[in-house]
Design a protein around this motif. Structure first.
Motif, PDB file in Angstrom:
ATOM      1  N   SER A   1       0.825  -1.201   0.000  1.00 48.77           N
ATOM      2  CA  SER A   1       0.000   0.000   0.000  1.00 48.77           C
ATOM      3  C   SER A   1       0.865   1.259   0.000  1.00 48.77           C
ATOM      4  O   SER A   1       2.055   1.217   0.321  1.00 48.77           O
ATOM      5  N   ILE A   2       0.248   2.372  -0.349  1.00 44.13           N
ATOM      6  CA  ILE A   2       0.957   3.644  -0.388  1.00 44.13           C
ATOM      7  C   ILE A   2       1.048   4.215   1.017  1.00 44.13           C
ATOM      8  O   ILE A   2       0.034   4.405   1.692  1.00 44.13           O
ATOM      9  N   GLU A   3       2.265   4.477   1.468  1.00 42.55           N
ATOM     10  CA  GLU A   3       2.483   5.092   2.776  1.00 42.55           C
ATOM     11  C   GLU A   3       3.308   6.347   2.575  1.00 42.55           C
ATOM     12  O   GLU A   3       4.354   6.308   1.938  1.00 42.55           O
ATOM     13  N   SER A   4       2.844   7.465   3.133  1.00 49.09           N
ATOM     14  CA  SER A   4       3.581   8.711   2.969  1.00 49.09           C
ATOM     15  C   SER A   4       4.780   8.788   3.898  1.00 49.09           C
ATOM     16  O   SER A   4       5.779   9.439   3.584  1.00 49.09           O
TER      17      SER A   4
ATOM     18  N   ARG B   1      -5.318  13.642  -2.836  1.00 50.87           N
ATOM     19  CA  ARG B   1      -5.381  12.303  -2.238  1.00 50.87           C
ATOM     20  C   ARG B   1      -4.076  11.544  -2.519  1.00 50.87           C
ATOM     21  O   ARG B   1      -4.036  10.635  -3.345  1.00 50.87           O
TER      22      ARG B   1
ATOM     23  N   ASP C   1      -2.751   9.370  -0.862  1.00 54.93           N
ATOM     24  CA  ASP C   1      -2.870   7.972  -0.449  1.00 54.93           C
ATOM     25  C   ASP C   1      -3.409   7.086  -1.559  1.00 54.93           C
ATOM     26  O   ASP C   1      -3.403   5.851  -1.429  1.00 54.93           O
TER      27      ASP C   1
ATOM     28  N   VAL D   1       6.181   8.993  -3.848  1.00 53.63           N
ATOM     29  CA  VAL D   1       4.845   9.367  -3.379  1.00 53.63           C
ATOM     30  C   VAL D   1       4.691  10.884  -3.466  1.00 53.63           C
ATOM     31  O   VAL D   1       5.675  11.625  -3.544  1.00 53.63           O
TER      32      VAL D   1
ATOM     33  N   ASN E   1       2.407  14.571  -2.098  1.00 56.52           N
ATOM     34  CA  ASN E   1       1.880  15.137  -0.857  1.00 56.52           C
ATOM     35  C   ASN E   1       0.812  16.172  -1.182  1.00 56.52           C
ATOM     36  O   ASN E   1       0.635  16.541  -2.349  1.00 56.52           O
TER      37      ASN E   1
END
Length: 372
Positions: free
Chosen positions: A38-41, A223, A225, A309, A311
């Motif tokens: 999953s996408i994690e910031s 978004r 995420d 990613v 922001n």
């Protein structure tokens, strides 16, 4: 891998416009099922060492102890699952690093009609725009890029080099020339770290090795995420040298199956090996700032899996330089490193960049497609 017979249409909406208007990403940008997690910031900061490249220079007055210490860090970082280090002492002035960032931001801030003067053609790699679309199921990246061939000189498409800012070409040429020098130092150091003749990699790449410099622009996203700035992938290159944003994080690398953030060191260069080095070196049993050694090493040094990613608040920019052999050159493992104890892992291939790009867009691991 051949180009597909047809290409799906390019996206209608620009990430620039969606970012300015605060729109949520449409379905074609949203990451759904993925085997890369999953996408994690904000995963943990990674264990990526800082290597002082100055000790590898022929003019260095460093002691043998200092040299062995930095070679050990180089060897450890490239043979680990992270496959990445931060290079300091690289000889590029802070002012030039700041200038290349500044012209990137100035270009990205231009009106769209001005930027479109340098738009890449369909199925072309050079120029300004989003990713080429090669699959109906392709998930689009939340980014724009300006990609330019800088070496060999006669392969430059100067009509795609922006005229605004006025000093763009001058600064890019100076920066690329400095990066080429750093690359040669690193190739020799990597060879030395493996007890190989110091010109092993320089000879493999040849005088007409390619360098592509890519300016990456990641606008804020409502978004983050749900989208990737860049999908998980390994690099097609022999070695990749990245200048990160001076303030904004975004690069993440897989280490032992988990994602880790690469911290921002404002005037360091992130070095990693790419797939073509891993193949070449793969027969050795050992493993800067980003992805260099996969195809040519036969797998001893590793080309790391990484992603970017976004922001919600800040534009992020980076400047990546990819160094790879001429696509007409056949690459494969060093033959003298292959024996019964260290069998061949990868077959010889030509034009690996096409294979890597299509696998990247389809969520596949390119190296798995060229294994014996």
């Amino acid at each position: 891998m051949a180009e597909p017979d047809h290409h799906p249409a390019e996206p209608n909406k620009s990430v620039d416009d969606m970012s300015i208007k605060g729109e949520e990403p449409p379905p074609e940008y949203i990451v759904k099922d993925t085997k890369f997690g999953s996408i994690e910031s904000s995963p943990p900061l990674g264990p990526f060492p800082v290597v002082d490249v100055s000790v590898f220079s022929e003019s260095s007055s460093s002691s043998n102890q200092d040299l062995e210490q930095e070679l050990a860090k180089l060897r450890s970082s490239l043979s680990s699952a992270g496959g990445c280090f931060q290079a300091i002492g690289h000889g590029i002035s802070n002012s030039l690093l700041d200038k290349i960032r500044e012209v990137a931001i100035e270009f990205f801030s231009l009106p769209m009609e001005e930027k479109q003067k340098y738009a890449r053609a369909v199925n072309e790699a050079q120029g300004y725009g989003s990713d080429r679309v090669v699959s109906e199921k392709q998930v689009l990246d939340w980014s724009h890029r300006l990609s330019l061939r800088v070496f060999p000189d006669d392969k430059r498409r100067l009509n795609l080099w922006p005229q605004i800012p006025q000093d763009f070409s001058e600064i890019l040429n100076e920066y690329a020339t400095k990066i080429k020098i750093v690359t040669e130092i690193l190739f020799k150091a990597i060879a030395k770290s493996l007890n190989l003749e110091e010109n092993s990699f320089l000879n493999q790449f040849g005088e007409r090795s390619l360098m592509q410099t890519r300016f990456n622009f990641y606008p804020p996203c409502l978004r983050p995420d749900l989208v990737h700035g860049v999908k998980p992938h390994t690099d097609r290159s022999g070695i990749t040298i990245l200048l990160q944003d001076k303030e904004v994080e975004g690069l993440q690398i897989v280490v032992d199956g988990k994602w880790y953030r690469v911290p921002v060191i404002p005037h360091a260069l992130v070095v990693n090996l790419g797939d073509q080095m891993q193949v070449y070196l793969c027969a050795i049993a050992i493993f800067v700032t980003w992805c260099l050694i996969n195809i040519m090493s036969n797998g001893i040094y590793r080309s790391p899996m990484h992603r970017v990613v976004t922001n919600t608040k800040k534009l992020r920019i980076s400047v990546a330089s990819f160094i790879e052999p001429d696509p007409d050159n056949e690459i494969g493992p060093v033959e003298r490193l292959i024996d019964e104890q260290r069998p061949r892992v990868y077959r010889n291939v030509k034009n690996y960049g096409v294979i890597n790009y299509e696998c990247y867009q389809k969520g596949l691991v390119a190296l798995e497609t060229v294994q014996v």
